[in-house]
Design an enzyme around this catalytic site. Structure first.
Site, PDB file in Angstrom:
ATOM      1  N   ASP A  82       0.870  -1.166   0.000  1.00 39.58           N
ATOM      2  CA  ASP A  82       0.000   0.000   0.000  1.00 39.58           C
ATOM      3  C   ASP A  82       0.917   1.229   0.000  1.00 39.58           C
ATOM      4  O   ASP A  82       2.068   1.152   0.436  1.00 39.58           O
ATOM      5  CB  ASP A  82      -0.883  -0.039   1.250  1.00 39.58           C
ATOM      6  CG  ASP A  82      -1.724   1.214   1.385  1.00 39.58           C
ATOM      7  OD1 ASP A  82      -2.297   1.665   0.373  1.00 39.58           O
ATOM      8  OD2 ASP A  82      -1.814   1.740   2.513  1.00 39.58           O
ATOM      9  N   ASP A 140       0.013   5.074   0.812  1.00 34.09           N
ATOM     10  CA  ASP A 140      -0.148   6.048   1.897  1.00 34.09           C
ATOM     11  C   ASP A 140      -0.229   5.361   3.258  1.00 34.09           C
ATOM     12  O   ASP A 140      -1.054   4.468   3.461  1.00 34.09           O
ATOM     13  CB  ASP A 140      -1.409   6.885   1.663  1.00 34.09           C
ATOM     14  CG  ASP A 140      -1.367   7.619   0.320  1.00 34.09           C
ATOM     15  OD1 ASP A 140      -0.301   8.150  -0.031  1.00 34.09           O
ATOM     16  OD2 ASP A 140      -2.392   7.646  -0.376  1.00 34.09           O
TER      17      ASP A 140
HETATM   18 MG   LIG Z   1      -2.916   3.330   3.293  1.00 34.39          MG
END
Ligand SMILES: [Mg+2]
Ligand SMILES: [Zn+2]
Length: 188
Positions: free
Chosen positions: A13, A15
């Site tokens: 992932d 962020d």
């Molecule tokens: Mg995230």
């Protein structure tokens, strides 16, 4: 003995795992790489993993930024990593949201996490064995994606989100470094 020459991969992932999650990040100057990320990615690469980013970017469907802005952010992110001799194999992103306002992005899609299209496309494109691969995320949607796709999962827990106790990651960690340590030990 069966020969398995498929690749192993860390699906990341973006962020909250690689860079600070500021919410709808839209320009390169907002990128803040989290502590320990560079070293962790180096170790994972040295251990033979592909590195693929999978990120929901519904800010495009919602009209907060353009797909071009996202490309600039991703180019900047890749440049930072390259300067540190880290090669990210690919970035898959979902620009959609069913409640968005911007066509043609305002749809229900198969790629928005926890749907599995980004993982499935990556697995085909790079000949990946998902049973030897991992996902590192920081939200329930990431962990649910891992469950849906048959990946082992790490949740980088933070205090920005409420976590649903019924969506259980394989490992809870404080950052990508901790995940990398565990992955490298499991992979030995
Ligand atoms: Mg995230
Ligand atoms: Zn999508």
């Amino acid at each position: 003995m069966q020969i398995n020459n498929k690749n192993k991969c860390i699906f990341l992932d973006r962020d909250g795992v690689l860079n600070k999650d500021i919410g709808y990040l839209k320009s390169p100057d907002q990128l803040i790489i989290l502590p320990g990320v560079i070293e962790a990615l180096k170790k994972l690469k040295e251990a033979g993993f592909l590195l693929i980013i999978v990120t929901n970017q519904s800010g495009i469907a919602k009209g907060f930024f353009y797909e071009d802005d996202l490309k600039k952010v991703h180019n900047a992110l890749l440049t930072i990593f390259k300067k540190n001799n880290i090669y990210i194999d690919d970035i898959f992103y979902c620009p959609h949201h069913k409640d968005g306002t911007v066509e043609p992005y305002n749809i229900s899609c198969d790629c928005r996490k926890p749907n599995t299209k980004m993982i499935k496309d990556g697995a085909i494109k790079y000949n990946i064995d998902l049973s030897k691969s991992y996902l590192v995320g920081d939200k329930d949607t990431d962990i649910q994606l891992a469950i849906n796709a048959g990946l082992k999962s790490f949740c980088v827990e933070n205090d920005m989100y409420e976590y649903n106790e019924t969506i259980v990651p394989d490992y809870k960690v404080n950052n990508l470094s901790e995940a990398a340590e565990i992955i490298i030990n499991l992979d030995k």
